[in-house]
Motif scaffolding. Structure first.
Motif, mmCIF file in Angstrom:
data_model
loop_
_atom_site.group_PDB
_atom_site.id
_atom_site.type_symbol
_atom_site.label_atom_id
_atom_site.label_comp_id
_atom_site.label_asym_id
_atom_site.label_seq_id
_atom_site.Cartn_x
_atom_site.Cartn_y
_atom_site.Cartn_z
ATOM 1 N N UNK A 289 38.320 33.425 -17.536
ATOM 2 C CA UNK A 289 38.728 32.211 -16.812
ATOM 3 C C UNK A 289 38.656 30.955 -17.675
ATOM 4 N N UNK A 290 39.637 30.103 -17.485
ATOM 5 C CA UNK A 290 39.610 28.752 -18.048
ATOM 6 C C UNK A 290 38.724 27.884 -17.157
ATOM 7 N N UNK A 291 38.343 26.681 -17.604
ATOM 8 C CA UNK A 291 37.598 25.770 -16.728
ATOM 9 C C UNK A 291 38.345 25.507 -15.413
ATOM 10 N N UNK A 314 34.272 35.047 -17.510
ATOM 11 C CA UNK A 314 34.653 33.897 -18.326
ATOM 12 C C UNK A 314 33.919 34.011 -19.651
ATOM 13 N N UNK A 315 34.134 33.046 -20.539
ATOM 14 C CA UNK A 315 33.394 33.084 -21.806
ATOM 15 C C UNK A 315 32.046 32.390 -21.608
ATOM 16 N N UNK A 316 31.093 32.691 -22.494
ATOM 17 C CA UNK A 316 29.772 32.058 -22.358
ATOM 18 C C UNK A 316 29.887 30.556 -22.552
ATOM 19 N N UNK A 317 30.752 30.141 -23.455
ATOM 20 C CA UNK A 317 30.911 28.713 -23.724
ATOM 21 C C UNK A 317 31.460 27.987 -22.483
ATOM 22 N N UNK A 318 32.488 28.541 -21.862
ATOM 23 C CA UNK A 318 33.058 27.896 -20.664
ATOM 24 C C UNK A 318 32.025 27.904 -19.534
ATOM 25 N N UNK A 335 29.567 37.078 -8.382
ATOM 26 C CA UNK A 335 28.801 36.999 -9.619
ATOM 27 C C UNK A 335 29.711 36.561 -10.759
ATOM 28 N N UNK A 336 29.198 35.652 -11.592
ATOM 29 C CA UNK A 336 29.947 35.199 -12.763
ATOM 30 C C UNK A 336 29.316 35.831 -14.000
#
Ligand code: F3S
Length: 393
Positions: A289-291, A314-318, A335-336
């Motif tokens: 997922x994007x922001x 999603x990515x850990x950074x996002x 859950x994410x």
């Protein structure tokens, strides 16, 4: 292929065994594909990081390498969320093997981000040369950003990351980036969700194979383009596409589409992918997922409770930059997860039928997870998960 004196010295072993072997890989690739030289790259993204796909042999190969990457390098999603793996039902044995793979990459200087959306992590610019592996990331980089990368295999991307260069062939060359087939979409104005573009991409990929299509009749946003490219790379082998008046190459080069085959696709036809079948779980975030997608999912779940398992990837950074959205999603019971995805994680193999909003997941889930799959819009997925719509439809 002509190597520079510095490249020759690396090949001769002057900078160690690993760099010599990596240069050998690049030299061999360059010769096979007719490259004339190596060119510098801005970043690399390396597949072959999930223990589920590389197994013991792959781990041993990475562990014996002794060098550092020369450019910012990330990994493809791995088999588990590195922090919440127990919550995903991952076995301690798998987690240990997965961490061993990551530790081997960390020693090479690879950034510990496991993502198919590296373009959210570091700025990637028009015209930059890259060595990326994951097919949806490659399609996005080439088509949406206008950067230049072939779809690298894991060893080729790692070799490019360590040397900091890649052979100049294929999509690194402007002449290889022109459209080869026109896809004219009827009813494109009715398309508003990533699932619609994923369904279009799924259909288009089967029609164009590995040719470069140019779309007419659609007005996608960035997340729609992400979904379109990911699905086409999965059902076909599309590494670059254009959308008339939207994607950067289509605006910058004056391509002629005269004489090209024209394929017509109707919205009603692609909607037939979206059959209503009973589902046991919902998984969103393919590509991760994007922001904006996280925000939309959080909004759709606000004040609701999920009745079946819901996995958001999603990515850990996002995820780290959007803690409020993550908390809002998890307040519903969904859950994410970061570092991983619905296709590479063994956690999804225990589910009967999974509902997704992604054309790529629609293509891969049956074979990779051994599960049934249903495609729906993001809103439909959330409605089914919260049983605002009948999960059994
Ligand atoms: Fe990314 Fe996994 Fe989909 S790698 S594109 S989320 S299959």
């Amino acid at each position: 292929m002509i190597l520079s004196p510095e490249d020759e010295a690396i090949l001769a072993g002057g900078e160690g065994e690993t760099r010599a072997r990596m240069m050998e890989i690049l030299f061999a690739l360059g010769k096979v594909y007719g490259a004339e030289r190596l060119i510098p790259i801005a970043s690399a993204q390396v597949s072959g990081a999930s223990y589920k796909t590389i197994g013991r042999w792959g781990l041993d190969w990475i562990q014996h390498l002794d060098a550092k990457v020369s450019v910012p390098t990330v990994l493809n999603p791995v088999g588990m969320d590195r922090l919440k793996w127990r919550d995903m039902g991952i076995s301690p044995e798998f987690a240990k093997n997965q961490e061993d793979v990551l530790e081997a990459y960390r020693k090479l200087g690879v950034i510990m981000e496991c993502t198919c959306t590296p373009y959210y992590l570091y700025i990637t610019r028009y015209g930059e040369h890259l060595a990326w592996s994951e097919s949806s990331a490659v399609a996005y980089a080439n088509s949406v950003i206008g950067a230049r990368t072939n779809r690298e295999g894991g060893p080729g991307a790692l070799a490019a990351a360590i040397i900091g260069k890649t052979p100049e062939y294929g999509l690194h060359l402007v002449k290889a980036r022109v459209p080869q087939v026109v896809i004219r979409v009827g009813g494109g104005t009715r398309m508003h969700d990533p699932a619609h573009f994923g369904a279009l991409g799924y259909r288009a990929g089967t029609l164009v194979g590995n040719r470069i299509p140019i779309f007419e009749g659609i007005r996608p946003g960035r997340d729609h383009l992400k979904a379109l490219g990911a699905a086409m790379a999965a059902s076909g082998a599309v590494a670059l596409f254009h959308v008339k008046d939207i994607t950067p190459d289509s605006r910058i080069f004056s391509y002629s589409t005269e004489g090209l085959e024209v394929i017509s696709v109707e919205f009603d036809e692609i909607e037939t992918c979206m059959k209503k079948v009973p589902v046991d779980a919902v998984a969103l975030g393919c590509p991760q997922c994007s922001p904006e997608e996280l925000t939309r999912i959080a909004e759709l779940l606000e004040g609701k409770a999920v009745r079946i398992p819901v996995f958001i990837f999603t990515s850990r950074d996002v995820a780290a930059r959007h803690p409020r959205e993550v908390a809002a999603i998890e307040a519903s019971g969904a859950r994410v997860y970061a570092d991983t995805c619905m296709v590479v994680s063994p956690a999804m193999e225990r589910i009967g039928t999974i509902m997704v909003n992604s054309g790529k997941a629609f293509a891969y889930v049956p074979d990779m997870c051994g599960a049934g799959v249903r495609l729906g819009t993001t809103e439909e997925c959330i409605d089914v998960a919260t049983q605002q719509r009948d999960a059994v439809a």
